[in-house]
Write a protein that holds these residues in place. Structure first.
Motif, short mmCIF file in Angstrom:
data_model
loop_
_atom_site.label_atom_id
_atom_site.label_comp_id
_atom_site.label_asym_id
_atom_site.label_seq_id
_atom_site.Cartn_x
_atom_site.Cartn_y
_atom_site.Cartn_z
N ALA A 3 0.80 -1.20 0.03
CA ALA A 3 0.00 -0.13 0.19
C ALA A 3 0.71 1.28 -0.06
CB ALA A 3 -1.00 -0.09 1.09
N ARG A 4 0.59 2.17 -0.91
CA ARG A 4 1.37 3.38 -0.90
C ARG A 4 1.02 4.47 0.32
NH1 ARG A 4 5.76 2.58 -3.64
NH2 ARG A 4 5.37 1.77 -5.89
N SER A 5 2.12 5.06 0.55
CA SER A 5 2.22 5.92 1.86
C SER A 5 3.27 6.75 1.70
CB SER A 5 1.97 5.31 2.99
OG SER A 5 3.15 5.07 3.73
N LEU A 6 3.38 7.91 2.22
CA LEU A 6 4.31 8.89 2.25
C LEU A 6 4.60 9.49 1.05
CD1 LEU A 6 6.60 7.46 5.25
CD2 LEU A 6 4.85 9.16 5.40
N SER A 7 5.19 8.79 0.09
CA SER A 7 5.62 9.33 -1.26
C SER A 7 5.27 8.20 -2.21
CB SER A 7 7.01 9.70 -1.16
OG SER A 7 7.91 8.78 -1.07
N VAL A 95 11.38 12.76 2.03
CA VAL A 95 10.81 13.89 2.50
C VAL A 95 9.44 13.73 3.02
CG1 VAL A 95 10.52 16.44 2.40
CG2 VAL A 95 12.53 15.37 1.18
N LEU A 96 9.25 14.16 4.37
CA LEU A 96 7.87 13.62 4.88
C LEU A 96 7.11 14.95 5.38
CD1 LEU A 96 9.11 10.84 7.37
CD2 LEU A 96 8.15 10.54 5.09
N THR A 97 5.90 14.92 5.24
CA THR A 97 5.16 16.03 5.83
C THR A 97 5.05 15.79 7.26
OG1 THR A 97 2.91 14.89 5.95
CG2 THR A 97 3.43 15.86 3.95
N THR A 98 4.71 16.88 8.17
CA THR A 98 4.87 16.93 9.72
C THR A 98 3.82 15.75 10.14
OG1 THR A 98 3.19 18.77 9.66
CG2 THR A 98 5.34 19.37 9.89
N GLN A 99 2.40 15.69 9.41
CA GLN A 99 1.77 14.58 9.97
C GLN A 99 2.27 13.08 9.63
OE1 GLN A 99 -1.56 14.85 11.20
NE2 GLN A 99 -0.74 12.87 11.82
N ASP A 100 2.93 13.14 8.45
CA ASP A 100 3.72 11.61 8.06
C ASP A 100 4.77 11.32 9.12
OD1 ASP A 100 1.99 10.80 6.01
OD2 ASP A 100 3.32 11.69 4.41
N ALA A 101 5.69 12.58 9.41
CA ALA A 101 6.52 12.30 10.53
C ALA A 101 6.13 11.91 11.77
CB ALA A 101 7.53 13.78 10.38
N ALA A 102 5.02 12.67 12.23
CA ALA A 102 4.33 12.52 13.43
C ALA A 102 3.93 10.87 13.71
CB ALA A 102 3.31 13.27 13.75
N ASP A 103 3.27 10.51 12.63
CA ASP A 103 2.82 9.09 12.47
C ASP A 103 3.97 8.15 12.80
OD1 ASP A 103 0.36 10.08 12.33
OD2 ASP A 103 0.29 9.75 9.74
N PHE A 104 5.11 8.48 11.91
CA PHE A 104 6.17 7.56 12.05
C PHE A 104 6.92 7.55 13.37
CE2 PHE A 104 11.09 6.99 11.69
CZ PHE A 104 10.81 5.48 10.80
N LEU A 105 7.01 8.52 14.07
CA LEU A 105 7.39 8.78 15.53
C LEU A 105 6.39 8.25 16.50
CD1 LEU A 105 9.39 11.93 15.65
CD2 LEU A 105 10.27 9.50 15.51
N GLY A 106 5.06 8.16 16.22
CA GLY A 106 4.18 7.86 17.05
C GLY A 106 3.57 9.14 17.96
N VAL A 107 3.76 10.13 17.59
CA VAL A 107 3.31 11.15 18.42
C VAL A 107 2.22 12.08 17.48
CG1 VAL A 107 5.37 11.47 19.66
CG2 VAL A 107 5.23 12.80 17.37
N LEU A 133 13.16 15.16 6.87
CA LEU A 133 13.64 13.92 6.35
C LEU A 133 13.60 12.73 6.96
CD1 LEU A 133 17.18 15.44 4.87
CD2 LEU A 133 15.28 14.49 3.49
N LEU A 134 13.54 11.49 6.30
CA LEU A 134 13.10 10.22 6.94
C LEU A 134 14.67 10.10 7.51
CD1 LEU A 134 11.76 7.83 7.60
CD2 LEU A 134 12.46 6.92 5.47
#
Length: 171
Positions: A3-7, A95-107, A133-134
């Motif tokens: 499933a596609r996500s982030l980029s 390169v991630l959006t703030t929402q994608d970065a937050a999801d990645f960190l779990g915050v 950046l990831l």
């Protein structure tokens, strides 16, 4: 299974029950490849005229050589999918959006924005949007893990096991 996500270059792979059995077989086959290449001198074998090279064959494309590094990466992916866990694959420079970065960190996104503004994680502004950046997120996670482990080591060093009456390790 993906499933596609982030980029456009990233994908998350979620195993289904039917794929898990095949993944266990793939994991076992790949573990034999990496163990065999580790047990033998690769340079000596590659000089042989009939040197067998493990290949990865996907229908509709030519066979590609399977290097020990690639076999190790595929082994780790197959292992996690066989356990029913999702695997996220993305280029290191994504390169991630703030929402994608937050999801990645779990915050939450507001928490991530505070972390960005406090300088805990580097980011770039594109117009009024922040991009992360990831690689920077992974570095942040690694640093936090190291800090936490050091903190636990410090706590353990300060603790005298004899100071607690209910310690089963002290007789």
């Amino acid at each position: 299974m993906g499933a596609r996500s982030l980029s456009n270059d990233a994908a998350t792979y979620l195993p289904n029950a039917e794929d898990r059995r095949q993944l266990i077989d793939i994991k076992e086959a790949l573990s034999q490849i990496t163990q065999e290449t580790a047990d033998t001198a690769f340079d000596d074998m590659s000089n042989d005229k009939d040197f067998p090279v493990a290949t990865l064959k996907v229908p509709g494309s030519p066979a590609r050589p399977l290097t020990p590094e690639l076999a190790d990466a595929l082994l780790q992916v197959a292992d996690q999918l066989a356990r029913g866990r999702a695997v996220f694959v993305a280029p290191y420079d994504t390169v991630l959006t703030t929402q994608d970065a937050a999801d990645f960190l779990g915050v939450s996104r507001p928490t991530l924005v505070k972390m960005l503004e406090n300088g805990a994680i580097p980011f770039k502004r594109i117009g009024r949007h922040r991009r992360v950046l990831l690689a920077d997120l992974q570095q942040y996670m690694s640093n936090r893990h190291r800090e936490n482990m050091n903190m636990f080591d410090d706590l353990a060093a300060d603790m005298d096991p004899r100071a607690t009456l209910d310690n089963p390790l002290v007789s």
